[in-house]
Design an enzyme around this catalytic site. Structure first.
Site, PDB file in Angstrom:
ATOM      1  N   GLY A  91       0.816  -1.201   0.000  1.00  0.00           N
ATOM      2  CA  GLY A  91       0.000   0.000   0.000  1.00  0.00           C
ATOM      3  C   GLY A  91       0.848   1.249   0.000  1.00  0.00           C
ATOM      4  N   ARG A  92       0.346   2.273   0.660  1.00  0.00           N
ATOM      5  CA  ARG A  92       1.012   3.575   0.661  1.00  0.00           C
ATOM      6  C   ARG A  92       2.445   3.491   1.203  1.00  0.00           C
ATOM      7  NH1 ARG A  92       0.043   8.181   4.523  1.00  0.00           N
ATOM      8  NH2 ARG A  92      -0.862   6.546   5.804  1.00  0.00           N
ATOM      9  N   ILE A  93       2.624   2.813   2.333  1.00  0.00           N
ATOM     10  CA  ILE A  93       3.944   2.712   2.946  1.00  0.00           C
ATOM     11  C   ILE A  93       4.766   1.632   2.263  1.00  0.00           C
ATOM     12  CG2 ILE A  93       5.180   2.246   5.089  1.00  0.00           C
ATOM     13  CD1 ILE A  93       2.726   3.324   6.595  1.00  0.00           C
ATOM     14  N   SER A 143       0.085  -9.563  -0.452  1.00  0.00           N
ATOM     15  CA  SER A 143      -0.954  -9.278   0.525  1.00  0.00           C
ATOM     16  C   SER A 143      -2.204  -9.983   0.017  1.00  0.00           C
ATOM     17  CB  SER A 143      -1.197  -7.778   0.696  1.00  0.00           C
ATOM     18  OG  SER A 143      -1.798  -7.221  -0.453  1.00  0.00           O
ATOM     19  N   THR A 201       7.291  -2.364  11.144  1.00  0.00           N
ATOM     20  CA  THR A 201       6.972  -0.986  11.547  1.00  0.00           C
ATOM     21  C   THR A 201       5.481  -0.724  11.370  1.00  0.00           C
ATOM     22  OG1 THR A 201       7.477  -0.147   9.327  1.00  0.00           O
ATOM     23  CG2 THR A 201       9.265  -0.108  10.949  1.00  0.00           C
ATOM     24  N   ARG A 239       2.019  -2.813  12.708  1.00  0.00           N
ATOM     25  CA  ARG A 239       1.284  -2.977  13.956  1.00  0.00           C
ATOM     26  C   ARG A 239       1.771  -4.240  14.651  1.00  0.00           C
ATOM     27  NH1 ARG A 239       0.361   1.448  12.977  1.00  0.00           N
ATOM     28  NH2 ARG A 239      -1.625   2.600  12.907  1.00  0.00           N
ATOM     29  N   GLU A 241       2.458  -0.622  24.907  1.00  0.00           N
ATOM     30  CA  GLU A 241       3.254   0.591  24.708  1.00  0.00           C
ATOM     31  C   GLU A 241       2.840   1.661  25.712  1.00  0.00           C
ATOM     32  OE1 GLU A 241       3.155   1.988  20.696  1.00  0.00           O
ATOM     33  OE2 GLU A 241       3.867   0.106  19.856  1.00  0.00           O
ATOM     34  N   HIS A 261       8.351   2.890  18.879  1.00  0.00           N
ATOM     35  CA  HIS A 261       7.275   3.335  17.990  1.00  0.00           C
ATOM     36  C   HIS A 261       7.562   4.733  17.436  1.00  0.00           C
ATOM     37  CE1 HIS A 261       2.750   2.623  17.040  1.00  0.00           C
ATOM     38  NE2 HIS A 261       3.392   3.152  16.018  1.00  0.00           N
TER      39      HIS A 261
END
Length: 313
Positions: free
Chosen positions: A149-151, A170, A230, A232, A261, A280
């Site tokens: 996707g975007r990242i 994916s 990086t 989830r 976290e 994070h």
């Protein structure tokens, strides 16, 4: 404003435009648990929260009768109970978020692992051995991108620039989409994991991706391969990853996201072998923070004017 660890929230936006209408304050320490949140936010009409670190379930909304506006960074948040917010009369808004900072951190972790940066820098500063590691080569190696996707698209393009052979997978990725990025479509998740020298996780969180990489998937990876997450924490089974690192079943992992976290003192992820970990930081950049807080101010102004913007979900 929650989790303003760096004290940046009030510095990167002009909150003075709200003077006389809103009293602004930020919390530098993380509030752990619903009871602490309910007490600290009891007098708040507006709350700004960062990413998905702090859940807002129906039970918390019920304990915050004054809350009228909740602003989250990003335009997607899986830990807010939107139905409960609506029932409680709480408006929920988001902000824009760039995918470039987490893509850049992905490469910082990948390069740090491949070239033993932390070990070598620590040795140099502590009069340790001169050259104790042998770096892994990127050029010609196989990069597997889980989620294009975007990242993931940013990550893939950088891999190509390094001269890597890049493949992606994916559940809904098509050959056409992969070709648009100049990468190969792996036939399956299992093939991607088995063939890759480096695997990066860029799929979104949520029920559909929970546990996507567990013990069985990690067992498919080469013992010389590295995993970087990086995205989830829920995507990669944390206990399975710890076991793989301790047993040396993979060469190493770079992790920026965790089940809890901030990580408690003494948490096993703090001392795991073969692990390069960061707290994070994927979204934590000057540009992203500036966007978050400036748009938070805009969202508050719009809400006070009776025309809320950037509504979620």
């Amino acid at each position: 404003m929650l989790d303003d660890f760096q004290g940046a929230a009030t510095e990167l936006a002009d909150w003075s435009v709200l003077k006389g209408e809103v009293e602004v304050f930020s919390l530098r320490e993380h509030l752990d648990g619903e009871d602490a949140l309910a007490v600290a936010l009891a007098d708040c009409d507006i709350v700004v929260t960062l990413r998905e670190r702090v859940p807002f379930p129906g039970s918390l909304f019920a304990r915050l009768p004054r809350l009228k506006l909740l602003i989250a960074s990003g335009m997607r948040n899986t830990v807010i109970d939107y139905a409960a917010a609506q029932a409680q009369g709480v408006t929920v808004c988001g902000t824009q978020s760039s995918g470039i900072p987490p893509a850049e951190l992905t490469w910082a972790l990948l390069l740090g692992l491949a070239r033993g940066i932390v070990e070598e820098s620590t040795a140099l500063r502590t009069d340790g051995p001169w050259q104790s590691t042998v770096g892994a080569d990127l050029h010609g190696a196989r990069l597997g991108v889980l989620g294009l996707g975007r990242i993931g698209g940013h990550v893939a393009r950088v891999g190509l620039a390094f001269g890597m052979r890049v493949s992606a997978w994916s559940p809904r990725l098509t050959e056409e989409r992969a070709a648009e990025h100049g990468v190969e479509l792996a036939a399956s998740k299992e093939e991607l994991l088995a063939d890759s020298d480096f695997v990066t996780v860029q799929v979104p969180g949520g029920d559909s991706t929970r546990g996507l990489i567990g013990a069985a998937e990690l067992a498919l990876m080469k013992p010389t391969a590295y995993l970087v997450n990086t995205s989830r924490a829920s995507v990669v089974d944390q206990d399975a990853l710890l076991a793989a690192l301790r047993a040396g079943r993979i060469a190493g992992a770079g992790v920026d996201v965790f089940d809890i976290e901030p990580l408690p003192a003494g948490h096993p992820m703090r001392t795991a072998p073969r692990l390069l970990a960061t707290p994070h930081l994927g979204y934590v950049s000057h540009a992203n923070y500036t966007t978050y807080y400036r748009q938070a101010v805009e969202n508050i102004q719009a809400y006070l004017a009776g025309s809320p913007t950037r509504l979620l979900p």
